[in-house]
Design a protein around this motif. Sequence first.
Motif, short mmCIF file in Angstrom:
data_model
loop_
_atom_site.label_atom_id
_atom_site.label_comp_id
_atom_site.label_asym_id
_atom_site.label_seq_id
_atom_site.Cartn_x
_atom_site.Cartn_y
_atom_site.Cartn_z
N LEU A 37 0.82 -1.21 0.00
CA LEU A 37 0.00 0.00 0.00
C LEU A 37 0.85 1.26 0.00
O LEU A 37 0.49 2.26 -0.62
CB LEU A 37 -0.93 0.00 1.21
N GLU A 38 1.98 1.19 0.69
CA GLU A 38 2.84 2.38 0.80
C GLU A 38 3.52 2.75 -0.51
O GLU A 38 4.11 3.83 -0.62
CB GLU A 38 3.87 2.20 1.92
N GLY A 83 -9.76 -0.41 -10.84
CA GLY A 83 -9.25 -0.76 -9.52
C GLY A 83 -10.15 -1.77 -8.82
O GLY A 83 -9.67 -2.68 -8.15
N LYS A 84 -11.47 -1.62 -9.00
CA LYS A 84 -12.41 -2.56 -8.39
C LYS A 84 -12.29 -3.95 -9.01
O LYS A 84 -12.63 -4.95 -8.37
CB LYS A 84 -13.85 -2.04 -8.55
N MET A 85 -11.78 -4.03 -10.24
CA MET A 85 -11.62 -5.32 -10.90
C MET A 85 -10.40 -6.09 -10.40
O MET A 85 -10.32 -7.30 -10.60
CB MET A 85 -11.49 -5.12 -12.42
N MET A 86 -9.47 -5.41 -9.77
CA MET A 86 -8.27 -6.08 -9.27
C MET A 86 -8.63 -6.88 -8.02
O MET A 86 -9.30 -6.38 -7.13
CB MET A 86 -7.18 -5.06 -8.94
N LEU A 146 -6.99 7.83 -14.71
CA LEU A 146 -7.09 6.37 -14.64
C LEU A 146 -6.10 5.80 -13.64
O LEU A 146 -6.46 5.04 -12.75
CB LEU A 146 -6.84 5.78 -16.04
N PHE A 147 -4.82 6.16 -13.77
CA PHE A 147 -3.79 5.62 -12.88
C PHE A 147 -4.04 6.00 -11.42
O PHE A 147 -3.91 5.19 -10.52
CB PHE A 147 -2.39 6.12 -13.27
N THR A 148 -4.39 7.26 -11.22
CA THR A 148 -4.55 7.76 -9.85
C THR A 148 -5.76 7.13 -9.17
O THR A 148 -5.66 6.61 -8.05
CB THR A 148 -4.67 9.29 -9.86
N ALA A 149 -6.91 7.16 -9.82
CA ALA A 149 -8.13 6.62 -9.20
C ALA A 149 -8.02 5.12 -8.97
O ALA A 149 -8.48 4.61 -7.94
CB ALA A 149 -9.35 6.93 -10.06
N MET A 150 -7.38 4.42 -9.89
CA MET A 150 -7.22 2.98 -9.71
C MET A 150 -6.43 2.69 -8.44
O MET A 150 -6.82 1.84 -7.62
CB MET A 150 -6.48 2.38 -10.91
N MET A 154 -7.63 0.92 -4.86
CA MET A 154 -6.92 -0.24 -4.34
C MET A 154 -6.37 0.03 -2.94
O MET A 154 -6.41 -0.84 -2.07
CB MET A 154 -5.79 -0.65 -5.29
N PHE A 155 -5.88 1.25 -2.71
CA PHE A 155 -5.36 1.61 -1.38
C PHE A 155 -6.48 1.54 -0.35
O PHE A 155 -6.31 0.95 0.73
CB PHE A 155 -4.75 3.01 -1.42
#
Length: 165
Positions: A37-38, A83-86, A146-150, A154-155
């Motif tokens: 996460l970090e 992100g929700k798909m991961m 896309l990158f940021t929200a994903m 996930m975080f």
Amino acid sequence: MSTNSGNWISYAITFAILALLLAFRWKRMRRARPLKLERLWVLPALYVALCVMLYAQHPPQGAGWLFCLGALLLGALLGWQRGKMMRIAVDPDTHALNQTGSPAALLFIVALVVARSGARVAVERGGWGIDPFVFTDVLMALALGLFTAMRVEMFLRGRRLLAGG
């Protein structure tokens, strides 16, 4: 050889390379990898720096900023969904987070790349009176969202899983 047949050969080679890369990625996707996460902030931070540098060199003009903002918001919506798909799971023994790639998430990115390529070809062929720099700026804003929200999704989900596990 005509220019048109040269384009088709170029597309075929690009498709073959992408298909090969996707096959390798698909195979590796099934394995669980540690999720730190970090470290989730690193890619968005690097991409923000890249966007700032490129926007400083050639900033959007007028309505270009509105298109970039719209693309950023659309990218954030798409990134949140990706992100929700991961798949994220807590290891019961070590209480460490693991992520497993989702085939749907990979296909989602492939669909975005195909859409981007199609839009680029349409702009190049049709003209549409669109400045290529504005088009690039909009795509960069979309990718940033896309990158940021994903990674934010996930975080937050990873933190909830750790707190609940």
